[in-house]
Each structure stands twice: as C-alpha cells, then as structure tokens.
Design a protein around this motif. Structure first.
Motif, short mmCIF file in Angstrom:
data_model
loop_
_atom_site.label_atom_id
_atom_site.label_comp_id
_atom_site.label_asym_id
_atom_site.label_seq_id
_atom_site.Cartn_x
_atom_site.Cartn_y
_atom_site.Cartn_z
N TYR A 9 -0.53 -2.03 12.03
CA TYR A 9 -0.27 -0.64 11.62
C TYR A 9 0.14 -0.59 10.15
O TYR A 9 -0.37 0.22 9.37
N ALA A 10 1.06 -1.48 9.76
CA ALA A 10 1.56 -1.48 8.38
C ALA A 10 0.45 -1.80 7.39
O ALA A 10 0.35 -1.17 6.34
N ILE A 11 -0.41 -2.76 7.74
CA ILE A 11 -1.48 -3.13 6.81
C ILE A 11 -2.48 -1.97 6.67
O ILE A 11 -2.98 -1.71 5.57
N ARG A 12 -2.73 -1.24 7.75
CA ARG A 12 -3.63 -0.07 7.66
C ARG A 12 -3.05 0.98 6.72
O ARG A 12 -3.77 1.58 5.91
N ARG A 13 -1.74 1.22 6.82
CA ARG A 13 -1.11 2.19 5.92
C ARG A 13 -1.17 1.72 4.46
O ARG A 13 -1.46 2.52 3.57
#
Length: 164
Positions: free
Chosen positions: A66-70
C-alpha cells in the motif's frame, strides 16, 4: 567484538535518520509508514523488493504494498528493472526538493480549488434561501473564498516561478 558494536551503532544512527527525516516528510501529508519507507528507499544503496522493505521496516507485506503504491502515485519512487530478478524493485527518485514541493504545491492547489467550489456552491444555496442571517453568512463565505484565493495565488506563484 568491535565489529558487532559498529554494526549496532550504524543501525542506531540509521534508525535515527529514518525517524527524523520521516517526521519532515509527514508534514507533506505522507503517513508514518509511507514516510519511513521513502526514507529507507532513499538511504538504501540500491533498489528494494517488497520483501526487503518488509524485513527492513518490520511491517507487513500488505502495508509495504500500500505504501509503495502511494509513493508511486506521488511520483516519489520508481519501479526499476534488474536483469535476472523477477520481483518488482523500487527505488527513491532523486531531486527531493523539487519532487516534494511539486507534489505539495499541486495538492494544495487541488484542495484549494475544491474548497472554493464547495464554498461557491454553499453561497448559491444561500442565495436561494430566505434566511434572516443571510447577509452575515454571505459575508463569512466571501471572506473564506477570499482567504482561499489568496492562498491559491501564493501557491500558483510558487509553481509559476519555477521553484519546482
């Protein structure tokens, strides 16, 4: 024995850098995990997989995903390719100041535009009503719109003057 102490000291310093740098990035509306992940990628000497990130930060693979997508949405990291490696690899983009300021200014401009539109809609609704306090509300809404326009002008100047 000295080698073990040096490694512990290095890890301690690395964790302090991540902690302090992350606090700055949180001011740019990144959550704590996103900020820590970005700093980890920035400090790392090469690209990392989700498994590497999970291990480094002690978070779940789902949280890392999730963090890498953001971070990808904010254009702060990029997916890279290395021969012989099948897993996705990610690394932080360079030129931090421009990347963060561009993202930050654009987010402010989008938010200000949205708020001014919402305030204008409220003003239109107010015009259609027969409230006794209509002029007082209208005055407050106009002040709020004026405040948002002033902020918009400042951020538009920053964007236009190629500080980004």
């Amino acid at each position: 024995m000295t080698n073990h102490n040096e490694k512990d000291h290095f890890e301690s310093v690395n964790n302090q850098i991540i902690s302090e740098f992350s606090k700055t990035l949180e001011m740019f509306s990144l959550n704590k995990t996103e900020a820590q992940l970005f700093v980890t990628l920035y400090l790392n000497n090469g690209p990392m997989t989700l498994d590497d990130m999970k291990e480094e930060l002690g978070k779940s693979k789902t949280a890392m995903s999730y963090a890498i997508r953001r971070l990808l949405e904010f254009n702060l990291v990029e997916r890279v390719w290395q021969k012989g490696i099948r897993k996705d690899l990610y690394e932080a983009r360079e030129d931090l100041y421009k990347k963060f300021m561009k993202t930050y200014v654009n987010r402010w401009l989008e938010s200000l535009n949205r708020q001014m539109n919402n305030l204008s809609d409220i003003k239109e609704e107010l015009n259609d009503s027969n409230l006794e306090l209509k002029s007082s509300f209208e005055h407050k809404i106009n002040e709020a719109i004026s405040f948002h326009r002033s902020l918009e002008e400042v951020f538009a100047k920053i964007k236009k003057n190629d500080f980004l």
